[in-house]
Design a protein around this motif. Structure first.
Motif, PDB file in Angstrom:
ATOM      1  N   GLU A  58       0.835  -1.204   0.000  1.00 48.41           N
ATOM      2  CA  GLU A  58       0.000   0.000   0.000  1.00 48.41           C
ATOM      3  C   GLU A  58       0.868   1.250   0.000  1.00 48.41           C
ATOM      4  OE1 GLU A  58      -4.055   0.834  -0.413  1.00 48.41           O
ATOM      5  OE2 GLU A  58      -2.928  -1.041  -0.372  1.00 48.41           O
ATOM      6  N   HIS A  59       1.940   1.207   0.772  1.00 41.14           N
ATOM      7  CA  HIS A  59       2.851   2.354   0.823  1.00 41.14           C
ATOM      8  C   HIS A  59       3.707   2.456  -0.438  1.00 41.14           C
ATOM      9  CE1 HIS A  59       2.269   3.864   4.940  1.00 41.14           C
ATOM     10  NE2 HIS A  59       2.041   2.612   5.287  1.00 41.14           N
ATOM     11  N   SER A  60       3.950   1.329  -1.101  1.00 41.32           N
ATOM     12  CA  SER A  60       4.823   1.296  -2.279  1.00 41.32           C
ATOM     13  C   SER A  60       4.088   0.684  -3.460  1.00 41.32           C
ATOM     14  CB  SER A  60       6.096   0.502  -1.977  1.00 41.32           C
ATOM     15  OG  SER A  60       6.790   1.044  -0.875  1.00 41.32           O
ATOM     16  N   PRO A  61       3.126   1.419  -4.047  1.00 39.32           N
ATOM     17  CA  PRO A  61       2.354   0.851  -5.162  1.00 39.32           C
ATOM     18  C   PRO A  61       3.201   0.605  -6.401  1.00 39.32           C
ATOM     19  CG  PRO A  61       1.842   3.177  -4.868  1.00 39.32           C
ATOM     20  CD  PRO A  61       2.670   2.769  -3.696  1.00 39.32           C
ATOM     21  N   VAL A  62       4.320   1.323  -6.513  1.00 41.92           N
ATOM     22  CA  VAL A  62       5.266   1.104  -7.604  1.00 41.92           C
ATOM     23  C   VAL A  62       6.677   1.128  -7.005  1.00 41.92           C
ATOM     24  CG1 VAL A  62       3.775   2.102  -9.389  1.00 41.92           C
ATOM     25  CG2 VAL A  62       5.351   3.580  -8.126  1.00 41.92           C
ATOM     26  N   PRO A  63       7.656   0.535  -7.695  1.00 36.77           N
ATOM     27  CA  PRO A  63       9.019   0.515  -7.147  1.00 36.77           C
ATOM     28  C   PRO A  63       9.540   1.917  -6.871  1.00 36.77           C
ATOM     29  CG  PRO A  63       8.832  -0.976  -9.030  1.00 36.77           C
ATOM     30  CD  PRO A  63       7.547  -0.208  -8.966  1.00 36.77           C
ATOM     31  N   GLY A  64      10.223   2.061  -5.745  1.00 38.10           N
ATOM     32  CA  GLY A  64      10.847   3.330  -5.395  1.00 38.10           C
ATOM     33  C   GLY A  64       9.963   4.300  -4.644  1.00 38.10           C
ATOM     34  N   ALA A  65       8.664   4.006  -4.564  1.00 41.82           N
ATOM     35  CA  ALA A  65       7.742   4.916  -3.882  1.00 41.82           C
ATOM     36  C   ALA A  65       7.562   4.510  -2.423  1.00 41.82           C
ATOM     37  CB  ALA A  65       6.387   4.915  -4.584  1.00 41.82           C
ATOM     38  N   PHE A  66       7.258   5.485  -1.585  1.00 43.88           N
ATOM     39  CA  PHE A  66       6.800   5.211  -0.220  1.00 43.88           C
ATOM     40  C   PHE A  66       5.805   6.310   0.147  1.00 43.88           C
ATOM     41  CE2 PHE A  66       6.807   4.846   4.406  1.00 43.88           C
ATOM     42  CZ  PHE A  66       6.645   3.477   4.539  1.00 43.88           C
ATOM     43  N   VAL A  67       4.533   6.006  -0.042  1.00 42.17           N
ATOM     44  CA  VAL A  67       3.446   6.980   0.104  1.00 42.17           C
ATOM     45  C   VAL A  67       3.018   7.054   1.569  1.00 42.17           C
ATOM     46  CG1 VAL A  67       1.114   7.567  -0.623  1.00 42.17           C
ATOM     47  CG2 VAL A  67       2.677   6.462  -2.248  1.00 42.17           C
ATOM     48  N   THR A  68       2.921   8.267   2.091  1.00 40.28           N
ATOM     49  CA  THR A  68       2.527   8.434   3.495  1.00 40.28           C
ATOM     50  C   THR A  68       1.464   9.514   3.665  1.00 40.28           C
ATOM     51  OG1 THR A  68       4.364   9.956   3.853  1.00 40.28           O
ATOM     52  CG2 THR A  68       4.751   7.642   4.403  1.00 40.28           C
ATOM     53  N   ASP A  69       0.668   9.751   2.633  1.00 45.84           N
ATOM     54  CA  ASP A  69      -0.349  10.785   2.770  1.00 45.84           C
ATOM     55  C   ASP A  69      -1.696  10.172   3.154  1.00 45.84           C
ATOM     56  OD1 ASP A  69      -0.859   9.512   0.402  1.00 45.84           O
ATOM     57  OD2 ASP A  69      -0.843  11.304  -0.845  1.00 45.84           O
ATOM     58  N   ASP A  70      -2.601  11.022   3.591  1.00 49.04           N
ATOM     59  CA  ASP A  70      -3.985  10.652   3.900  1.00 49.04           C
ATOM     60  C   ASP A  70      -4.043   9.421   4.807  1.00 49.04           C
ATOM     61  OD1 ASP A  70      -4.835  12.796   2.320  1.00 49.04           O
ATOM     62  OD2 ASP A  70      -4.812  11.591   0.500  1.00 49.04           O
ATOM     63  N   GLY A  71      -4.705   8.371   4.345  1.00 49.92           N
ATOM     64  CA  GLY A  71      -4.898   7.180   5.171  1.00 49.92           C
ATOM     65  C   GLY A  71      -3.666   6.330   5.355  1.00 49.92           C
ATOM     66  N   LEU A  72      -2.532   6.742   4.769  1.00 51.05           N
ATOM     67  CA  LEU A  72      -1.277   6.003   4.933  1.00 51.05           C
ATOM     68  C   LEU A  72      -0.264   6.778   5.766  1.00 51.05           C
ATOM     69  CD1 LEU A  72      -0.891   4.553   1.332  1.00 51.05           C
ATOM     70  CD2 LEU A  72      -1.585   3.332   3.399  1.00 51.05           C
ATOM     71  N   ASP A  73      -0.732   7.771   6.490  1.00 53.65           N
ATOM     72  CA  ASP A  73       0.168   8.593   7.301  1.00 53.65           C
ATOM     73  C   ASP A  73       0.440   7.887   8.631  1.00 53.65           C
ATOM     74  OD1 ASP A  73       1.609  10.537   8.584  1.00 53.65           O
ATOM     75  OD2 ASP A  73       0.258  12.186   8.034  1.00 53.65           O
ATOM     76  N   LEU A  74       1.334   6.909   8.586  1.00 56.44           N
ATOM     77  CA  LEU A  74       1.679   6.126   9.778  1.00 56.44           C
ATOM     78  C   LEU A  74       2.175   7.027  10.900  1.00 56.44           C
ATOM     79  CD1 LEU A  74       2.295   3.507  11.333  1.00 56.44           C
ATOM     80  CD2 LEU A  74       4.454   3.364  10.053  1.00 56.44           C
ATOM     81  N   GLY A  75       2.956   8.039  10.563  1.00 57.05           N
ATOM     82  CA  GLY A  75       3.465   8.942  11.588  1.00 57.05           C
ATOM     83  C   GLY A  75       2.349   9.638  12.344  1.00 57.05           C
ATOM     84  N   ARG A  76       1.365  10.128  11.610  1.00 58.13           N
ATOM     85  CA  ARG A  76       0.224  10.795  12.264  1.00 58.13           C
ATOM     86  C   ARG A  76      -0.537   9.811  13.137  1.00 58.13           C
ATOM     87  NH1 ARG A  76      -5.399  11.830  10.082  1.00 58.13           N
ATOM     88  NH2 ARG A  76      -6.360  13.117  11.683  1.00 58.13           N
TER      89      ARG A  76
END
Length: 583
Positions: A58-76
Motif C-alpha cells: 500500500e505504501h509502495s504501489p510502484v518501485p521506489g515509492a513510499f506513500v505516506t499521505d492521507d490514510g497512509l500517514d503512519l506517523g500521524r
C-alpha cells in the motif's frame, strides 16, 4: 527519557513491571479522520497499547515509492496514539498476512521471476531493505526512548508457519538495529510443532498467536522460552469472512473467559482485532488451500469495536474482564444510533466496454496482467479468433467474463476451477478479468494474475493478445461518457458490465450503510472513493460508508455492475448487515 525493556519475568517500563494490554487497529483499514475515535475507544476498554501492521504494497504501489499521505500517514497515526496516552507496537513485516492483498508484499516485486519470497534471496532482501528503511524513518523517531509511543517492533510475521531461513531473519534484525531501533524486537508464531523455533532467533523475544486454550498455549511457549514475559501477540477473538460463506462470530462470554485466563496467568496480550475496519478498494486478500477463497470487503472480524466503530457485547465483556485485573476509565463509549434511511436511483450509465482502455499488444502467448504496470482491479483482454469452439486456459486468476462483439458468452471462475468456455463463431473476443484479491498466506504468495496460458482454441494456441488495465482511480472517463437511462421504473434494472451514477443531498458528514439488494456483483464508489466490492452471494449485505466521505450538499454515488441488476435503486439502511452467522 522513558525506557522499555524485557526483564527476567516482566516487561519493564522505566524499570517497573508492566503488562501490555494491546488492541490491533490497522490504520490503513480506517478512514484517517476516525483514527482518534477508535484509539480513544480502545483506551476506554482498558487497553494501554495500540498495535498495527504496516502494508508494504500500500505504501509502495510502484518501485521506489513510499506513500505516506492521507490514510497512509503512519506517523500521524502513531502521534495520535501518543496523544491518547497510549503506547504502540509496530509490525512492519515485510510480510504481514492480515487477510490483505498478497500478504502486504507488492506484486511488482515478483514480476522478476528470480526474486525470492520471504527469504534471504538477494533481490528480495534488497527491495525489503529499502522498504524497511522508509518505515524506520517514521518509526525510529517515535520510539519511547525518543519521547514517542513505540515500545516494541516485530521481526517478520508468523514466519515459522512458512519457513526457517535464519539468515533472512538475522538480516531483518541487523537492519533494524543499524537503522536505530532500540526498543525490544520480537517474533510471533503459533505455539504448535516447531513454529516457535523456526520463526525466531535465540536473541529475539518469542510470543504466541492463538485464541483458545490459553493455559496450554502459554505452557508450550514457556517450555521454549524459560525466561521473559509471556505474551499472546494475536489473541484471536473473532474471524474474517470469505464470499459465499456464513458470517463468522465467536461467543462474547467464551472469548472473555479466555482473555481472563490469559490475564490471570500474568501474560500480556494483543487483541486481534480490537477494531477490524474495512478492506476498501481492491485491498482484500484471499486464501488458497486447494480452493481459492477471496476475503470480503468488511473486516469487522466480530471484534469488540465494530466495523463502524461502536462497542459490541464483546467490548463490554472484555472491559469487565480487564477491570478485574487493572483500572479501567469510567467513561463508556456510546452505542450505535440508527442512521437516516433513504433510497436513490441511478440516472446515468455507460457500458464499461464502450469506454476505451489503453492496451498493450503482446505477440505470442497470452500474458499475465502485471505487464500493464497495474497490480489490482480489472483488466481487459482482446484477441481475434479464427473461429468458434472451446477456448481453454491453464488457469484463470481470478474471474473472467467473455464477450464476443460485445455480447456475453460465458464466465470462468478460479474459485469453481473452471478453465474452458465455448465461444461461438464471430468477431472480436473481449475478456473482462477481475483480480479478486491476491493470496495472502502460504506458498501461492506472489503468483501472477490474469489469463494463465497457453490459451487454446480447439487445441490450437491463440496468440497476439491485447491487454490493458481498466482505470478506476478516476471515474471521469465513465462520468463523461454516461448517458441518461431510458425511461422506466426502478425495476427496469441496469445491464452490465457498466458504470452507473446517482446523486443525493446530505446535511453533512455521517456514517451510511449501503444496501444493494437486486444488484449482482461489482464495486461501489462514494464521491470517487472506492468503498470496495459487493456481491449478491454474501454474506455481507451492506457496505460501510465512513461518515467523513459524505459532504454537505450534493454527493455522487457510482456503481460498477458486472452482470446486471433487477433494480436501479440502492438503499441507505439503518445499520450494518454482515449476514447470517448460522453455519
Amino acid at each position: 527519557m522513558d525506557t522499555f525493556a524485557i526483564g527476567d519475568q516482566d516487561f519493564l517500563l522505566n524499570n517497573e513491571p508492566f503488562r501490555i494490554l494491546s488492541g490491533a487497529i490497522h490504520y490503513f483499514r480506517v478512514h484517517p479522520d476516525l483514527w482518534a475515535d477508535r484509539i480513544h475507544k480502545a483506551r476506554l476498554m482498558g487497553l494501554n497499547t495500540i498495535e498495527t501492521y504496516v502494508p508494504w504494497n500500500e505504501h509502495s504501489p510502484v518501485p521506489g515509492a513510499f506513500v505516506t499521505d492521507d490514510g497512509l500517514d503512519l506517523g500521524r497515526f502513531l502521534d495520535l496514539v501518543a496523544e491518547s496516552g497510549m503506547h504502540a507496537i509496530v509490525r512492519p513485516g515485510p510480510y504481514i498476512c492480515a487477510e490483505w492483498d498478497n500478504g502486504g508484499l507488492p506484486a511488482w516485486l515478483f514480476t522478476d521471476p528470480t526474486v525470492g519470497v520471504r527469504s534471504s534471496e538477494t533481490g528480495y532482501l534488497a527491495a525489503g531493505s529499502s522498504y524497511m528503511e522508509s518505515v524506520l524513518d517514521v518509526v525510529v523517531p517515535r520510539q519511547i526512548s525518543r519521547g514517542g509511543p513505540v515500545i516494541m517492533f516485530q521481526i517478520e510475521n508468523e514466519y515459522g508457519a512458512y519457513g526457517n531461513d535464519k539468515a533472512y531473519l538475522q538480516h531483518l534484525v541487523d537492519l533494524s538495529k543499524r537503522l536505530g531501533v532500540d526498543v525490544p524486537l520480537f517474533t510471533c508464531d503459533q505455539p504448535f510443532g516447531a513454529m516457535i523455533e523456526d520463526g525466531s532467533l535465540p536473541d529475539l523475544h518469542k510470543t504466541g498467536t492463538f485464541g483458545s486454550r490459553a493455559d496450554e498455549r502459554l505452557a508450550f511457549l514457556r517450555e521454549r522460552q524459560p525466561t521473559g514475559p509471556l505474551m499472546c501477540a494475536e489473541f484471536w477473538n473473532g474471524w474474517f469472512d470469505n464470499w459465499g460463506t456464513h458470517h463468522h462470530t465467536t461467543d462474547a462470554a467464551a472469548s472473555a473467559a479466555e482473555l481472563d485466563a490469559l490475564l490471570t496467568a500474568g501474560a500480556s496480550v494483543n487483541i486481534y482485532m480490537f477494531h477490524g475496519g474495512t478492506n476498501f478498494g481492491f485491498t482484500n486478500g484471499a486464501n488458497d488451500k486447494g480452493i481459492y477463497e477471496p476475503t470480503i470487503t468488511s473486516y469487522d472480524y466480530d471484534a469488540p469495536l465494530s466495523e463502524d466503530g461502536h462497542p459490541t457485547a464483546k467490548y463490554f465483556a472484555f472491559r469487565d474482564v480487564i477491570a478485574k485485573h487493572f483500572p479501567v476509565p469510567a467513561e463508556v463509549p456510546p452505542g450505535r444510533m440508527p442512521v437516516p434511511t433513504s433510497s436513490l436511483a441511478v440516472s446515468h450509465s455507460v457500458s464499461l466496454l464502450d469506454v476505451p482502455v489503453a492496451t498493450h499488444l503482446v505477440s505470442g502467448s497470452v500474458p499475465p496482467v502485471e505487464l500493464t504496470g497495474h497490480y489490482r482491479g480489472f483488466y481487459l483482454y482482446e484477441a481475434s479468433l479464427p473461429g468458434g469452439g472451446v477456448l481453454s486456459f491453464s488457469e484463470v486468476r481470478d474471474r473472467a467474463q467473455f464477450f464476443l462483439d460485445g455480447v456475453p458468452v460465458g464466465v470462468l471462475s478460479r474459485e469453481l476451477g473452471e478453465r474452458s468456455v465455448v465461444i461461438p463463431a464471430g468477431g472480436r473476443l473481449q475478456v473482462l478479468l477481475e483480480d479478486q484479491g491476491r493470496v495472502n498466506y502460504g506458498q501461492r504468495i506472489g503468483e501472477a494474475k490474469g489469463l494463465i496460458g497457453p490459451a487454446l482454441l480447439n487445441g490450437v494456441e491463440v496468440v497476439d493478445w491485447e491487454v490493458g488495465a481498466v482505470d478506476l482511480d478516476s471515474l471521469e472517463a465513465f462520468r463523461s461518457a454516461a448517458v441518461p437511462l431510458p425511461p422506466g421504473d426502478a425495476a427496469a434494472g441496469v445491464a452490465g458490465p457498466s458504470v452507473s451514477f446517482a446523486t443525493f443531498e446530505a446535511d453533512g458528514p455521517g456514517d451510511r450503510f449501503l444496501r444493494l439488494d437486486g444488484w449482482t456483483k461489482g464495486v461501489v464508489f462514494m464521491n470517487g472513493f472506492n468503498l470496495g466490492r459487493h456481491w449478491s452471494r454474501g454474506p455481507q449485505r451492506t457496505l460501510y460508508v465512513p461518515g467523513p466521505l459524505i459532504r454537505e450538499g450534493t454527493n455522487e454515488f457510482a456503481i460498477l455492475e458486472l452482470h446486471g441488476s433487477a433494480t436501479r435503486e440502492v438503499r441507505f439502511a439503518v445499520g450494518p448487515d454482515l449476514g447470517s452467522d448460522e453455519k
